[in-house]
Motif scaffolding. Structure first.
Motif, PDB file in Angstrom:
ATOM      1  N   ASP A 180      14.846  65.250-126.307  1.00 50.03           N
ATOM      2  CA  ASP A 180      16.000  65.596-125.493  1.00 50.03           C
ATOM      3  C   ASP A 180      17.219  64.917-126.241  1.00 50.03           C
ATOM      4  OD1 ASP A 180      14.710  67.246-123.941  1.00 50.03           O
ATOM      5  OD2 ASP A 180      14.335  65.614-122.597  1.00 50.03           O
ATOM      6  N   THR A 181      17.036  64.070-127.238  1.00 51.70           N
ATOM      7  CA  THR A 181      18.038  63.231-127.574  1.00 51.70           C
ATOM      8  C   THR A 181      19.129  64.152-128.339  1.00 51.70           C
ATOM      9  OG1 THR A 181      16.503  61.247-127.932  1.00 51.70           O
ATOM     10  CG2 THR A 181      18.540  61.239-129.269  1.00 51.70           C
ATOM     11  N   SER A 182      20.030  64.153-127.918  1.00 52.62           N
ATOM     12  CA  SER A 182      21.242  64.733-128.637  1.00 52.62           C
ATOM     13  C   SER A 182      21.577  64.191-129.963  1.00 52.62           C
ATOM     14  CB  SER A 182      22.567  65.093-127.691  1.00 52.62           C
ATOM     15  OG  SER A 182      23.082  63.847-127.432  1.00 52.62           O
ATOM     16  N   GLU A 218      24.536  63.869-130.944  1.00 50.17           N
ATOM     17  CA  GLU A 218      25.909  63.021-130.285  1.00 50.17           C
ATOM     18  C   GLU A 218      25.228  61.740-129.590  1.00 50.17           C
ATOM     19  OE1 GLU A 218      27.638  64.725-126.748  1.00 50.17           O
ATOM     20  OE2 GLU A 218      29.488  63.574-127.193  1.00 50.17           O
TER      21      GLU A 218
END
Ligand code: NAD
Ligand SMILES: OC[C@@H](O)C(O)[C@H](O)CO
Length: 339
Positions: free
Chosen positions: A189-191, A193
């Motif tokens: 889930d790490t974006s 951004e």
């Protein structure tokens, strides 16, 4: 019998005040070099008393076996490098330092440690109110300090930080690149951004600080850079998920190793400190605070680190006594990375 005279020498070792036991008039002034040159039979042992003043025990060659029995040798281990004791050699008087992220937590602890050891300290933080508060604390201890507002992820801010310090104090001897952020998310889930934000501060920002301060230090022919990495550079701390943090801190170690070897022949040492879990506002975020009890069972020392557990390390790395150390990752984690 053996001669045994007492001699006080001044700091540059040019003059000698010799209490000549054969001279009832007491103190006589002689040239130090002449003294040595004229009496080749004489061996000397210099005992440091305090800065710049040494006591020389002068003995004839005939008595040197007594000295060796007493394990006294005329070398730097015995008399101290330049006649200074080990604690004295760790002092930072006259040195100019900065600490990024100096407004709270580990950086605040580093700023105090460097100031207590004698350095002038620029407390750098993007939160100016916090930097100002730490500067006030340092003033109360008689430390020369200035606050600098800078976001280390911005190259203009980093250059302004360095220029401000050089124009105020004329040099930078000690650069503590400590500011960093922690973000938590499962890797899937790490974006981008979040990834960019973490790397922009922790790795790109640390690099920009190293480069800007390093350029000043390379010109000076001397400097000590101390980056704050993390135990997360070595192990994968759990159960928190923090891929971008862990990867960025591993990058800080490699940055440190590379610069540490590239610049040491020009007098600039680059090392980093990797703390375990330190009780600062960073670990009191919503994500991390609930994990504290769980972490304790992973730590052989049985407790979290306090900022004070790290302070001597930064003074050691900032001082001349660690000049032979470069590219090192100094891990201080109560044994956690070994379990
Ligand atoms: N606390 C820990 O458990 C721990 C463990 C290992 C490593 N570290 C590292 O130590 C360093 C300091 O951590 P801490 O626990 O004191 O954190 P903290 O969050 O308590 O304090 C960080 C300080 O840095 C400042 N800062 C953040 N981003 C900045 C930026 N872009 N420019 C300038 N200032 C900025 C903040 O305003 C704050 O004052 C970080 O690099 C962190 O990753 C912390
Ligand atoms: O050394 C570990 C720390 O950098 C960090 O505080 C911890 O992993 C919290 O997420």
């Amino acid at each position: 019998g053996d001669q045994f005279d007492m001699v006080f020498i001044d700091a540059d070792k040019t003059k000698v005040y010799l209490k000549d036991t054969t001279d009832s008039n007491g103190l006589a002034l002689r040239e130090f070099n002449q003294f040595i040159a004229n009496d080749p039979r004489v061996e000397q042992v210099i005992v440091p008393l305090r800065d710049g003043i040494s006591l020389i025990r002068r003995v004839s060659v005939a008595s040197t076996h007594l000295l060796s029995q007493a394990n006294i040798t005329d070398d730097e281990v015995f008399r101290g490098v330049q006649g200074r004791s080990i604690l004295n050699r760790m002092r930072l008087d006259g040195k100019v330092a900065y600490v990024t992220g100096g407004g709270q937590g580990i950086g605040r602890g580093f700023a105090h440690a460097l100031g207590e050891a004698g350095a002038k300290v620029a407390v750098v933080d993007m939160d100016h109110t916090k930097a100002q508060a730490v500067v006030k604390e340092l003033f109360l201890k008689g430390v020369h300090a200035i606050p600098i507002k800078a976001d280390i992820s911005k190259s203009d801010d980093v250059q302004r930080m360095v220029d401000t310090i050089v124009s105020k104090w004329g040099a930078i001897h000690i650069a503590c690149n400590n500011a960093g952020i922690n973000r938590n998310s499962a890797s899937e889930d790490t974006s981008l951004e979040e990834w960019d934000q973490t790397f922009n501060v922790n790795l790109r920002g640390t690099f920009m600080c190293c480069q800007a301060a390093g350029r000043v230090m390379l010109k000076q022919g001397y400097g000590k850079i101390i980056n704050t990495a993390s135990m997360a550079s070595l192990i994968v701390p759990h159960p928190q998920k923090q891929l971008s943090y862990n990867a960025s801190k591993a990058g800080v170690v490699k940055l440190t190793q590379t610069l540490g070897t590239e610049w040491i022949d020009r007098g600039v040492r680059v090392n980093c400190i990797s703390p375990g879990i330190v009780d600062t506002p960073l670990i009191h975020s919503e994500d991390l605070r609930p994990l504290v009890q769980r972490w304790l069972s992973d730590i052989p020392a049985g407790r979290l680190a306090q900022v004070t557990d790290l302070q001597a390390a930064v003074v050691y790395l900032a001082s001349d006594v660690s000049d032979y150390m470069t590219g090192h990752n100094l891990v201080i984690e109560g044994g956690q990375s070994l379990w």
